[in-house]
Design an enzyme around this catalytic site. Structure first.
Site, PDB file in Angstrom:
ATOM      1  N   MET A  66      22.123  -7.641  35.155  1.00  0.00           N
ATOM      2  CA  MET A  66      21.219  -8.511  35.894  1.00  0.00           C
ATOM      3  C   MET A  66      20.477  -9.436  34.922  1.00  0.00           C
ATOM      4  O   MET A  66      19.411  -9.972  35.233  1.00  0.00           O
ATOM      5  CB  MET A  66      20.231  -7.699  36.729  1.00  0.00           C
ATOM      6  CG  MET A  66      20.903  -6.950  37.867  1.00  0.00           C
ATOM      7  SD  MET A  66      19.807  -6.566  39.258  1.00  0.00           S
ATOM      8  CE  MET A  66      18.558  -5.581  38.463  1.00  0.00           C
ATOM      9  N   GLN A 126      25.072   4.738  30.642  1.00  0.00           N
ATOM     10  CA  GLN A 126      24.749   6.068  31.147  1.00  0.00           C
ATOM     11  C   GLN A 126      23.262   6.244  31.430  1.00  0.00           C
ATOM     12  O   GLN A 126      22.871   7.237  32.048  1.00  0.00           O
ATOM     13  CB  GLN A 126      25.222   7.124  30.149  1.00  0.00           C
ATOM     14  CG  GLN A 126      26.741   7.235  30.069  1.00  0.00           C
ATOM     15  CD  GLN A 126      27.216   8.278  29.072  1.00  0.00           C
ATOM     16  OE1 GLN A 126      26.419   8.925  28.409  1.00  0.00           O
ATOM     17  NE2 GLN A 126      28.531   8.413  28.954  1.00  0.00           N
ATOM     18  N   GLN A 161      19.650  -4.982  46.146  1.00  0.00           N
ATOM     19  CA  GLN A 161      19.247  -3.684  45.606  1.00  0.00           C
ATOM     20  C   GLN A 161      17.770  -3.598  45.278  1.00  0.00           C
ATOM     21  O   GLN A 161      17.311  -2.631  44.667  1.00  0.00           O
ATOM     22  CB  GLN A 161      20.092  -3.312  44.391  1.00  0.00           C
ATOM     23  CG  GLN A 161      19.938  -4.200  43.167  1.00  0.00           C
ATOM     24  CD  GLN A 161      21.055  -3.958  42.173  1.00  0.00           C
ATOM     25  OE1 GLN A 161      22.210  -4.344  42.393  1.00  0.00           O
ATOM     26  NE2 GLN A 161      20.736  -3.310  41.063  1.00  0.00           N
ATOM     27  N   HIS A 166      19.556  -6.998  26.323  1.00  0.00           N
ATOM     28  CA  HIS A 166      18.969  -6.398  25.140  1.00  0.00           C
ATOM     29  C   HIS A 166      20.064  -5.634  24.392  1.00  0.00           C
ATOM     30  O   HIS A 166      21.259  -5.756  24.725  1.00  0.00           O
ATOM     31  CB  HIS A 166      17.801  -5.476  25.520  1.00  0.00           C
ATOM     32  CG  HIS A 166      18.109  -4.507  26.622  1.00  0.00           C
ATOM     33  ND1 HIS A 166      19.075  -3.527  26.509  1.00  0.00           N
ATOM     34  CD2 HIS A 166      17.584  -4.380  27.880  1.00  0.00           C
ATOM     35  CE1 HIS A 166      19.131  -2.818  27.620  1.00  0.00           C
ATOM     36  NE2 HIS A 166      18.243  -3.317  28.480  1.00  0.00           N
ATOM     37  N   ARG A 170      12.901  -3.748  31.805  1.00  0.00           N
ATOM     38  CA  ARG A 170      11.539  -3.601  32.315  1.00  0.00           C
ATOM     39  C   ARG A 170      10.538  -3.151  31.243  1.00  0.00           C
ATOM     40  O   ARG A 170       9.338  -3.151  31.484  1.00  0.00           O
ATOM     41  CB  ARG A 170      11.524  -2.618  33.499  1.00  0.00           C
ATOM     42  CG  ARG A 170      12.234  -3.151  34.742  1.00  0.00           C
ATOM     43  CD  ARG A 170      12.096  -2.200  35.925  1.00  0.00           C
ATOM     44  NE  ARG A 170      12.546  -2.815  37.168  1.00  0.00           N
ATOM     45  CZ  ARG A 170      13.769  -2.733  37.657  1.00  0.00           C
ATOM     46  NH1 ARG A 170      14.689  -2.066  36.987  1.00  0.00           N
ATOM     47  NH2 ARG A 170      14.084  -3.322  38.804  1.00  0.00           N
ATOM     48  N   ALA A 176      18.520 -10.624  31.299  1.00  0.00           N
ATOM     49  CA  ALA A 176      17.490 -10.091  30.389  1.00  0.00           C
ATOM     50  C   ALA A 176      18.159  -9.138  29.397  1.00  0.00           C
ATOM     51  O   ALA A 176      17.714  -8.009  29.196  1.00  0.00           O
ATOM     52  CB  ALA A 176      16.371  -9.408  31.161  1.00  0.00           C
ATOM     53  N   HIS A 207      22.657  -3.697  26.381  1.00  0.00           N
ATOM     54  CA  HIS A 207      23.736  -4.521  26.936  1.00  0.00           C
ATOM     55  C   HIS A 207      24.708  -4.938  25.833  1.00  0.00           C
ATOM     56  O   HIS A 207      25.930  -4.959  26.044  1.00  0.00           O
ATOM     57  CB  HIS A 207      23.167  -5.781  27.595  1.00  0.00           C
ATOM     58  CG  HIS A 207      22.276  -5.508  28.773  1.00  0.00           C
ATOM     59  ND1 HIS A 207      20.933  -5.735  28.745  1.00  0.00           N
ATOM     60  CD2 HIS A 207      22.553  -5.011  30.010  1.00  0.00           C
ATOM     61  CE1 HIS A 207      20.404  -5.416  29.919  1.00  0.00           C
ATOM     62  NE2 HIS A 207      21.364  -4.968  30.700  1.00  0.00           N
TER      63      HIS A 207
END
Length: 330
Positions: free
Chosen positions: A27, A149, A61, A31, A188, A29, A34
């Site tokens: 989605m 995970q 979602q 970091h 987040r 953003a 990712h």
């Protein structure tokens, strides 16, 4: 390598394909977590394959009152992260490209597993997640898709959907990436103030406490199984000052191999302490579950399990988990 930004499905389908296509769904953003997914995808696809990173903030979602509007959108920075990690393509479609007729009337149902833990806290979340994953799998047409995970329940549900609905794509889970202080990487995390971050560290500390308790119990149980608990053995161990250790090992092995209840208790103690901090940690759930269906495991459980936690610090909700294995071979 220069990463190509594509906005439409037609553009993506027009690309000539050679080798395997590996897809990493995000989605945005992006970091280091990712980036690790992308690097793993690059290894799987190989030099002749193709790595596609999707960037799409899926409105389906996010529940009422959740952070859809403030969820970070950082496409320019995302492109740089994807490129440095080895992506060939970033596919960043608009909402009307993914849902051209508005919100879809037909959606994927997550079933009973989707109503537990995260699903209970966020009703409808997993239906929305599986619906967009199904759509993006159709749109990107990968040979393999990779997911972190850290979102263990999401990964389990995607695997179940791919198997139950015959998607014909290999699903690969990649281990959680953590910051130096143990906090699991998340988009987040940027919402946390320095004080909130200190409190948030209780999530990983709780998991590590549960893991350490589990490891100690498994070691004691294994030790107890090495030699039958006989009077002669106790005398022999006593001679070298280990009679209490032998007795403890035998008691642990006999009473509860692996001790799921003790693992939960060790983790809970850390979370209870964090609830008294300023700002406090507000626990949503702590669970020790079977990853096949995300139901709680019992005292006699053997096999793979997941110790999972979700909590809110300030206005930010965070999740984390660790895999554990119960019941060493006797």
């Amino acid at each position: 390598m220069t990463t190509t930004l594509l906005r439409t499905t037609d553009e993506l389908h027009a690309r000539a394909r050679t080798g395997r296509r590996a897809v990493v769904m995000t989605m945005g953003a992006l970091h280091e977590g990712h980036a690790t997914l992308v690097r793993t995808a690059r290894e799987i696809a190989g030099p002749d394959g193709e790595v596609v990173v999707t960037v799409f903030v899926n409105p389906l979602q996010f529940g009422k009152g959740e952070d859809l509007d403030r969820y970070p959108r950082t496409l320019e920075a995302d492109l740089k992260v994807a490129e440095q990690a080895g992506a060939d393509v970033v596919f960043a479609p608009a909402v009307d490209e993914v849902y051209p007729g508005g919100e879809p009337q037909v959606r994927v149902s997550a079933g009973p597993m989707g109503e537990r833990l995260e699903g209970a806290s966020r009703p409808g979340h997993f239906d929305g997640m599986l619906t967009v994953v199904a759509k993006l799998l159709h749109l990107t047409r990968p040979d393999v898709a990779l997911y972190g995970q850290k979102d263990a329940q999401q990964l389990a549900l995607i695997r179940r959907m791919a198997r139950d609905l015959n998607f014909g794509v290999e699903i690969v889970g990649v281990p959680t990436v953590r910051e130096a202080d143990g906090l699991a990487l998340s988009s987040r995390n940027r919402y946390l103030s320095p004080q909130e971050r200190r409190t948030a560290l209780a999530l990983s500390r709780a998991l590590f406490a549960g893991r350490d308790r589990h490891a100690a119990q498994e070691a004691l149980a294994a030790r107890a199984r090495e030699v039958p608990a006989t009077h002669a053995r106790a005398e022999a161990l006593s001679a070298i000052g280990e009679s209490r250790a032998a007795a403890d090992a035998h008691a642990v092995a006999k009473a509860s191999p692996g001790g799921p209840a003790a693992v939960r208790a060790a983790a809970r103690a850390v979370l209870d302490e964090a609830a008294r901090l300023d700002p406090p940690l507000e626990l949503d759930y702590l669970a020790l579950v079977d990853p096949s269906d995300f139901t709680e495991i019992g005292a006699g459980f053997t096999g793979e399990a997941v110790l999972a936690v979700a909590a809110r610090v300030g206005t930010t909700r965070l999740i984390d988990n660790l895999p554990l294995t119960f019941g060493a071979a006797s």
